[in-house]
Each structure stands twice: as C-alpha cells, then as structure tokens.
Design an enzyme around this catalytic site. Structure first.
Site, PDB file in Angstrom:
ATOM      1  NE  ARG A 143      -5.142  -1.505  -4.467  1.00 15.09           N
ATOM      2  CZ  ARG A 143      -4.610  -1.487  -5.694  1.00 15.09           C
ATOM      3  NH1 ARG A 143      -4.613  -0.378  -6.398  1.00 15.09           N
ATOM      4  NH2 ARG A 143      -4.068  -2.566  -6.209  1.00 15.09           N
TER       5      ARG A 143
ATOM      6  CD  GLU B 245      -7.723 -10.025  -3.427  1.00  9.67           C
ATOM      7  OE1 GLU B 245      -6.836  -9.193  -3.318  1.00  9.67           O
ATOM      8  OE2 GLU B 245      -8.742 -10.041  -2.714  1.00  9.67           O
TER       9      GLU B 245
ATOM     10  CG  HIS C  64      -2.263  -0.671   0.721  1.00  8.92           C
ATOM     11  ND1 HIS C  64      -2.252  -1.938   0.204  1.00  8.92           N
ATOM     12  CD2 HIS C  64      -3.544  -0.249   0.664  1.00  8.92           C
ATOM     13  CE1 HIS C  64      -3.491  -2.259  -0.135  1.00  8.92           C
ATOM     14  NE2 HIS C  64      -4.290  -1.253   0.131  1.00  8.92           N
TER      15      HIS C  64
ATOM     16  CG  ASN D  26      -1.294  -7.085  -7.622  1.00  6.46           C
ATOM     17  OD1 ASN D  26      -0.979  -7.344  -8.776  1.00  6.46           O
ATOM     18  ND2 ASN D  26      -1.714  -5.894  -7.246  1.00  6.46           N
ATOM     19  CG  ASP D  27      -3.328 -10.205  -2.371  1.00  9.70           C
ATOM     20  OD1 ASP D  27      -2.264 -10.418  -1.758  1.00  9.70           O
ATOM     21  OD2 ASP D  27      -4.013  -9.190  -2.202  1.00  9.70           O
TER      22      ASP D  27
ATOM     23  CB  CYS E  34      -8.590  -5.076 -10.713  1.00  6.62           C
ATOM     24  SG  CYS E  34      -8.755  -6.126  -9.271  1.00  6.62           S
TER      25      CYS E  34
HETATM   26  C1  PEP Z   1      -4.576  -7.643  -6.104  1.00  3.26           C
HETATM   27  O1  PEP Z   1      -4.394  -8.362  -5.122  1.00  3.26           O
HETATM   28  O2  PEP Z   1      -4.248  -7.962  -7.259  1.00  3.26           O
HETATM   29  C2  PEP Z   1      -5.209  -6.321  -5.949  1.00  3.26           C
HETATM   30  C3  PEP Z   1      -5.550  -5.609  -7.014  1.00  3.26           C
HETATM   31  O3  PEP Z   1      -5.422  -5.877  -4.692  1.00  3.26           O
HETATM   32  P1  PEP Z   1      -4.310  -5.156  -3.801  1.00  3.26           P
HETATM   33  O4  PEP Z   1      -3.115  -4.933  -4.673  1.00  3.26           O
HETATM   34  O5  PEP Z   1      -4.929  -3.934  -3.270  1.00  3.26           O
HETATM   35  O6  PEP Z   1      -4.070  -6.210  -2.740  1.00  3.26           O
HETATM   36 MG    MG Z   2      -5.258  -7.928  -3.183  1.00  2.00          MG
END
Ligand code: PEP
Ligand code: MG
Length: 754
Positions: free
Chosen positions: A478, A613, A372, A636-637, A684
């Site tokens: 977010r 995720e 973040h 990402n997750d 995303c």
């Molecule tokens: C992700 O996990 O891909 C995502 C978009 O959420 P964040 O990066 O906020 O965890």
């Molecule tokens: Mg995420």
C-alpha cells in the site's frame, strides 16, 4: 398464562399511584405481577427518554435490584433497544448468543436465555419496553407474545401518566448522579476492534484541546523572564528533534517530517518575535505565549483550508509542550510507554508517536476509524479499539484498563479473575519468535495442493517480519502510507529510496506495488482541500492518479527504478473499465520510454495488473484478461461497493456481508475467468485471512492469498487441514444458495464474527 386475570390485575394498578412516591411502587408491582402470571424468572420495565433517546431500567423482578436506574440503552441498542426502535416484539430462544445482545456485568441477565421484549407505545410515542426472561428451554411462544402485547397496551397509559409525574417530581440532578454511578459501576466497554491484540496498563487520557483549555484558564503566580522563554524554546526544539529521530529509527519510511510544522513555528520570527514583544512590554511569558498562540490558531482555524486547519492541532500540541517546558512541568519523553491511551482524536502521525513511545494500546472514543488508521495500527502492532463510551474521556489517569482488541472490548479496573483469564489467553498467543519457528516455507492443503501465501505490506517494518515468516512475495504494497504521513507529496527520489529498501528486504521475491490509493476515507491533508459530498465515490484511487498525471508518473518512475532486475508488478486500484486500465498503462509506457532515453537503470517489463474492487469489473473479466497481466481482488472494497455498504460505518456493519450470495458468485466468476485465461489471480482483502472462507476460496480455484504477515501462520495451519475435494464440494454448495441466512449456517457464522 392466565391472560384475563393478568389484564384485570394490571387495570387495577391505576389505583396504586396517587403521588410520585408511589410510582416506583407501581412499577415494582407491575413487574412482580407480570412475572408471576407469565411464569417468568425475570420481568423488567425500561422507560424511554425522548430527549436523550435512552432507555433506562426502572423496575425489575429477577435481575439484580441494584441495576435499576443504572442500566441504560440507546434506542436500537441491545435486544431491548432494538424492540423499541423497530417497534416489534423480539423473541429469542438463546438471547445471550444473539449478536445484538448487550452484556451488562453484574445484573445477572446472562442466566436467562429465553427472552421476550415487547415495546410499550402509545400512538406514535415510544414509552418503553417490557421484558420477560426465562431460563434455558422454557421458550416463549406466539400466544405469550399476543398476551404481552395486550398487557403493554394497557400499561402504556398507566406508565405514561406515571412517567409524567416522575419527571415533575424527580429532583434535578438525579440523572447526573445516575450517570456518575454508572461510570463507576460499568466497567465493561463494548467497542469495535480496529487492530488486534491485548494490552493492559494504566490509562492516560490524551486530550490536547483539554490540556490547552486548562492552560488558558489558569492563573500564573510566578513571574517568568525572557530568558526562561528562550530556554523553553530551545528545550522544546530539542525534544521534538529527539522524538523525530526516535520515530525515524523505528519507521524509516513513515517518519519524515512529522514535526516539521512544530519546528517551523518554533523558529518563526513572527511567533517568537510576537511573544518577545509582549514580554518586553511587561506581559508574563506564559500569558504572552498563550496570547500569540490564540492569534495563530484563530487564523489557521478560519483559513478555510483543511491542511491549515489540521495544523491547528500541531499548534495546540506545540503550545502545550512549550508551556510545560516554561513552567517546568514537562513530562519526559516516553510518557506513553506501556500505557493505554484514551483519546477522542487520532491522526496517523499521532499513531506513529504513540508507537515510537511504545504505548500499550489505544481506545479511540467516538472517532470514525478510517480503514487506513486501523491498517496502520495493525502494522505498528498497537492494539486499538473504537468505542462510543464518552465517559472514558473522563477516566482518572492511571486507572488500570485492559484492552481486548480481539473482540473490541475493554475492562476498566478489571478484576483479578478477568486479568487471569487474559493472561492465560496472552500466553496462548504465539510470539513472533514462536511463529517463526512453527511456520513452514511451503504451504499445502491436506491433500498436497500448493497454495501461495503473500504478504500485504503497509510499512517497511512489515516486510522484515513477512520474510522471516516465509512469505513468497508481496501481494499488496500500500504505497499511500508514505504519502499520508508527510506534509507534502513525496518526490520521486524519496519514493525511490523507500521502494528500493522494500525491494532489498524482499530479496528477489515478487513485489506488487499498488499505485496511490487516495481518496474515500484515505485523505491527504495537504491535498484534500475540497470536501466531496460522496468521497467514497469521488476523486479517488486511479481516478486521482489519472487526473494528476505528474504525481502518477513520478510514482511509476520510482517503482520502475526501484524494481530494476526484479519481479516487479504494478497494480492499479479501483479500476472500473478497460479504457481506464489502458490510460494507466499508457502512463507506464511513457515512463519506460523516458527512462530508456535518460539511460536510467530500471525494470523494462513490469507486469501490469488491476485490483478488482468494483462490481463493474465482473462482467468484463474475460475482456480484462486479454489486457492485464494479473488480478488481485480487494474484497474489502469489493464488498463495500457490491452491497453499497460503507466499510467504516459501524451503523451498517451488520449489512457488510462477505457471505452475500452475489459476492460469492462474483468471486467465482472472476477466479474462473482468470484461471481459464491463464492469468494470475489472488485475494488481498481481509477475506484472505478469514479462516471460514478458505474452503470456499480454494474450492473456486484461488491458489494465492495475500495478508498481513501476522496471519500467515494461522492461515498456513488452517489450509493444511483442508482437503481440496471437500473444499470444492463446499464451494459448490455455497454457490447454490440464494439466501444469506443459509450461507451463514453453512459457514457456521453468527453475524458478529463475520
Ligand atoms: C481492499 O479493498 O480489499 C484492499 C485490500 O485495499 P484497501 O483495504 O487498502 O482499500
Ligand atoms: Mg481497497
């Protein structure tokens, strides 16, 4: 290579050293001999120091002789460090393009592409590494490796003895000297990009602890008065209020209350009263302030409460500011403008202040960059890199530094040549105005297939830019940002105000609100009191919301109210089961019911979706399509959990592979199921803006991508060059692969740009 002669000659080296003065001679002879027998352009010996786990170049034939004693590598760093860490020879045809290659300016290693490193070990002891290098095309082969292994095993004994002598005879402090010389010599810093962009300017090392420590050890010749103290209090409060306002003007959603703790302390009768009492009993005001501050910080730091502990930083910050005002040494607001800030600690609130003061760029030393923090820096458009070069914290203020946060590098006092190169790259980057002029309202592939580009929004400031760049809606808002930068959970009214502003900015476009995604590396200092052993797998995201229903319901109500009359989508993060989704949906239904009863204007039929995720969703995707209205894949997750690799941990960055075959096949399964069942699905996570994956994503049926607004034009352009049939063929070919290496080849990846 004449192996036998080489081995014989090496054995004769033992004769060479009888005292410490001939040790360098021994090593010099070794490298000369090996270079000549092996027909290599370069031969170097690095010795390993077990205490600090560092390899130091001790002798070379072929590289810049000035680099001896100055080139240092940690165990595992660079190809040489890797050879010793993994205790295996490393042979490369094109070393300089290997992602593990460590570039040292000025030693001219880059001229030699063929590389062979063999570790020198004795028993379990790591002694060093022998490295050979040759120019392009003159490759090393298996027999070279075998020969060199024989040489190193002989060398091990000789060098071990020599090293012992060196340790005994080297004057103390030599390491120190080398260190200082190193800092001067090494101007190229390799780090990790956390927020893209370039910045060039004078350095400011921001170190609150150090500034306070300096004040604590200082003598104060001048005697100040009680009136001076009161004036300093007023001036400090005025400055903080002005700063607060400045941040607020720029970032209305994020700014609230950053300095509230500072202001509370300034008005605290025990703090002010404590100082006044001491002054009245004859203590000089600067010492009185420091004395009371020490008591405060002591009780905060030992409180065992992480929120209170974090507040010690606020006190440190406040005391430095108050003291500077008392001593009349205050720097004016705006002291960070256009500067490169080098710091060992960075809170989201620090980032906001730096942004409002228009700092040029940031080098974060040794910190883990939470996802973040880097997302916030991107939204604030501050170039930021993270590096573990601690020497930078000792860099004199005003040293010019160039941050290239595209690659994660920094250049200390860069040469004109480097500056010119970056200036021309900078010119090639499109300004926001240029992007606005180039971007088209509608995105299609070369063959006319329609693709929908949505925006990821972190701060309201992103939304304005996203609209100007024709985003078709918000694919991911977010919502945790307003939570992260406050001192407490924002209430329904505060959230409503922010969400409504977003809705108004988007002018009728669909908006996907993600419910609070806290936990893992996204902590709330006012909540995350209990340290979890495994925060990534702990009480986070939807689990947190479901365990804290009043907080969750407040957020949902704010969303429902803000989304009245709009295309409102609510998305739950980290959903692991249909049961969990149903529980979350139940909370929405309860809120709808209550709002109806209260006769409050709200959205009556929000679409409810899940963020994919977790890998456990993949096998249940058909069932999920019967419940959820839409899906968005947070790659990402998803990758982090699919591969068991921490997305924020530099040490395992090489194992974080978007092109892992299981990741790709899982994505295909998810997209296919959603499409077949008539449910919207988008991407995303960061994969949505990584050009190399676009053909694959299109090929498996993705038609909606959501990304940081800064990527919209780049992705639109890349999409316009892709033909759907070709993309389908590429995707099929990729799905057929079972090896990461084959996929990397198809994607034309070297691992560093994945
Ligand atoms: C992700 O996990 O891909 C995502 C978009 O959420 P964040 O990066 O906020 O965890
Ligand atoms: Mg995420």
């Amino acid at each position: 290579m004449d192996n036998e002669q080489l081995l014989y000659d090496i054995s004769q080296l033992n004769e060479l050293f009888r005292d410490s003065t001939s040790i360098q001679n021994l090593l010099d002879k070794t490298v000369a001999m090996v270079a000549s027998h092996t027909n290599s352009d370069v031969c170097s010996v690095y010795l390993y120091n077990n205490d600090n786990h560092e390899l130091v170049l001790r002798a070379t034939r072929g590289l810049n002789p000035d680099s001896v004693g100055r080139v240092k590598l940690k165990l595992g760093q660079g190809l040489t460090g890797l050879a010793l860490k993994e205790l295996r020879p490393i042979c490369e045809k094109d070393a300089i393009h290997n992602p593990n290659f460590k570039f040292f300016p000025g030693i001219f290693e880059e001229r030699y592409e063929c590389f062979l490193a063999v570790p020198i070990v004795r028993g379990i002891w790591k002694i060093g590494v022998l490295v050979l290098q040759r120019q392009k095309g003159r490759y090393f082969n298996d027999s070279d490796i075998t020969a060199l292994e024989a040489v190193t095993s002989q060398l091990a004994n000789i060098i071990e003895n020599a090293r012992f002598l060196m340790a005994m005879h080297e004057p103390h402090g030599e390491e120190e000297n080398i260190q200082t010389a190193l800092s001067e010599q090494f101007k190229f810093i390799k780090g990790k990009a956390a927020s893209e962009g370039f910045a060039y300017g004078p350095a400011t090392v921001a170190n609150k602890k150090k500034s306070l420590a300096i004040l604590m050890s200082r003598e104060f010749d001048h005697t100040y008065t009680l009136e001076d103290f009161h004036k300093a209090i007023t001036k400090t409060a005025d400055q903080l209020e002005e700063l607060q306002e400045q941040v607020g003007r720029k970032l209305s959603d994020a700014a609230s209350l950053i300095f509230s703790a500072h202001l509370v302390i300034l008005k605290d009768k025990y703090f002010v009263g404590g100082v006044v009492n001491l002054i009245e009993s004859g203590v000089n005001p600067p010492l009185a302030i420091l004395q009371v501050a020490t008591q405060y910080m002591g009780s905060f730091a030992t409180s065992g409460n992480s929120y209170m502990q974090e507040k010690t930083q606020d006190i440190e910050d406040l005391i430095v500011r108050l003291m500077s005002n008392l001593l009349n040494e205050a720097e004016e607001l705006g002291k960070f403008r256009n500067r490169i800030i080098i710091t060992g600690e960075l809170l989201p609130s620090d980032l906001l202040i730096l942004s409002s003061e228009e700092a040029g760029g940031i080098v974060l030393i040794g910190g883990t960059v939470t996802s973040h923090l880097s997302i916030l820096a991107r939204s604030l458009r501050i170039p930021m890199i993270v590096s573990d070069t601690y020497e930078l914290l000792g860099l004199p203020d005003n040293t010019p530094i160039l941050v290239d946060a595209e690659t994660g590098h920094a250049y200390v006092d860069p040469s004109d040549e480097i500056l010119e190169r970056f200036e021309s790259q900078q010119k090639a980057r499109l300004t926001l105005d240029e992007q606005k002029r180039s971007i088209q309202p509608v995105t299609t592939t070369r063959d006319g297939t329609r693709v929908h580009l949505f925006a990821n929004i972190n701060l309201l400031a992103d939304a304005k830019v996203a609209c100007e760049l024709h985003c078709e809606g918000v694919g991911l808002y977010r919502t945790e940002f307003p939570f992260m930068i406050r001192n407490n959970f924002p209430n329904e009214a505060e959230q409503f105000t922010i969400y409504r502003e977003l809705v108004q900015l988007m002018k009728g476009r669909p908006i996907t609100f993600r419910t609070l995604d806290m936990g893992g590396d996204k902590t709330l200092s006012y909540y995350h009191d209990i340290k979890e052993q495994n925060p990534a797998l702990g009480l986070r995201s939807i689990r947190f919301s479901l365990q804290n229903k009043p907080v969750f319901a407040e957020q949902i109500r704010a969303m429902l109210r803000a989304g009245a009359g709009e295309d409102l989508r609510i998305m739950f993060p980290m959903i692991s089961s249909i049961d969990e989704f149903c529980q979350a949906r139940e909370v929405v239904f309860e809120c709808l019911d209550k709002l109806d009863k209260q006769n409050k204007e709200h959205n009556h039929k929000p679409k409810l979706g899940i963020m994919v995720e977790l890998p456990c969703v993949v096998d249940l995707i058909d069932d999920f399509t019967k419940e959820a209205d839409f899906f968005s894949i947070g790659t990402n997750d998803f990758i982090q959990f699919m591969l068991g690799v921490d997305r924020t941990n530099e040490n395992v960055a090489d194992a974080y592979l978007s092109h892992h075959p299981s990741v790709l096949r899982a994505l295909k399964k998810l997209v296919q199921s959603a499409n077949q069942n008539g449910k919207e699905i988008s991407i995303c996570g960061d994969m949505a803006h990584q050009e190399q994956y676009l053909p694959f994503l299109l090929g498996i049926g993705v038609r909606t991508l959501s990304m940081n607004p800064g990527y919209l034009l780049k992705i639109q352009k890349a999409l316009s060059e892709i033909d759907l049939d070709e993309a389908k063929a590429t995707a099929e070919k990729m799905l057929d692969q079972s090896k990461i290496s084959d996929l990397a080849q198809i994607l034309n990846l070297n691992r560093s740009n994945d």
